[in-house]
Design an enzyme around this catalytic site. Structure first.
Site, PDB file in Angstrom:
ATOM      1  N   GLU A  64     -32.664  -0.364 -20.679  1.00 43.40           N
ATOM      2  CA  GLU A  64     -32.999   0.982 -20.891  1.00 43.40           C
ATOM      3  C   GLU A  64     -32.662   1.594 -20.437  1.00 43.40           C
ATOM      4  O   GLU A  64     -31.959   2.954 -21.107  1.00 43.40           O
ATOM      5  CB  GLU A  64     -34.574   1.491 -20.172  1.00 43.40           C
ATOM      6  N   HIS A  91     -37.511 -11.832 -21.571  1.00 43.74           N
ATOM      7  CA  HIS A  91     -36.737 -12.586 -20.950  1.00 43.74           C
ATOM      8  C   HIS A  91     -36.895 -14.200 -20.951  1.00 43.74           C
ATOM      9  O   HIS A  91     -37.757 -15.115 -21.723  1.00 43.74           O
ATOM     10  CB  HIS A  91     -37.431 -12.176 -19.384  1.00 43.74           C
TER      11      HIS A  91
END
Length: 143
Positions: A64, A91
């Site tokens: 982010e 992930h």
């Protein structure tokens, strides 16, 4: 982006990280162009979850941070600012130690919305995380 602008942008981004979560996680911006931004983050116990691997939240923070800053450096901040509205993070592989490198690139760079993808890789080039992020581009004063 010429070399002088690249150096100035990296220095500005790294200086702006002072007293932020980016500094806490030792995120360092290392490369930039008009369409990509790269940073590194060490994988140490301070970013581990209880099983001794990098916490997914740490991957999301790196992703982010990169996606937001990629938008930021491509805007005239006197007119508009990026506001994160969506993040989707996968992930893909665990990592216990070393340095990860994240690179954000634009999927769409519009006037009202930026969509970027962020790939986080280990030192061997293995893909650790793949994230997409959306930033709405909002006029100053409307945030």
């Amino acid at each position: 982006m010429d070399e002088a602008k690249k150096i100035e942008t990296l220095e500005r981004l790294n200086k702006a990280s002072k007293n932020t979560l980016g500094e806490t996680l030792d995120i360092v911006y290392t490369d930039v162009s008009d369409n990509h931004l790269t940073a590194t983050m060490p994988v140490t116990p301070k970013v581990h979850q209880p099983y001794g691997i990098m916490h997914g939240g740490a991957s999301c923070v790196l992703a982010e941070t990169l996606g937001s800053c990629l938008s930021l450096i491509n805007l005239d901040l006197s007119k508009s600012v990026p506001v994160g509205t969506n993040i989707n993070s996968n992930h893909l592989r665990a990592i216990r130690e070393g340095i990860v490198t994240g690179t954000a690139t634009f999927i769409r760079k519009g006037n009202t919305m930026h969509v970027s993808q962020i790939e986080i890789r280990d030192e061997k080039g293995n893909l650790i995380n793949h994230t997409t992020m959306t930033n709405n581009i909002v006029p100053v004063g409307k945030v």
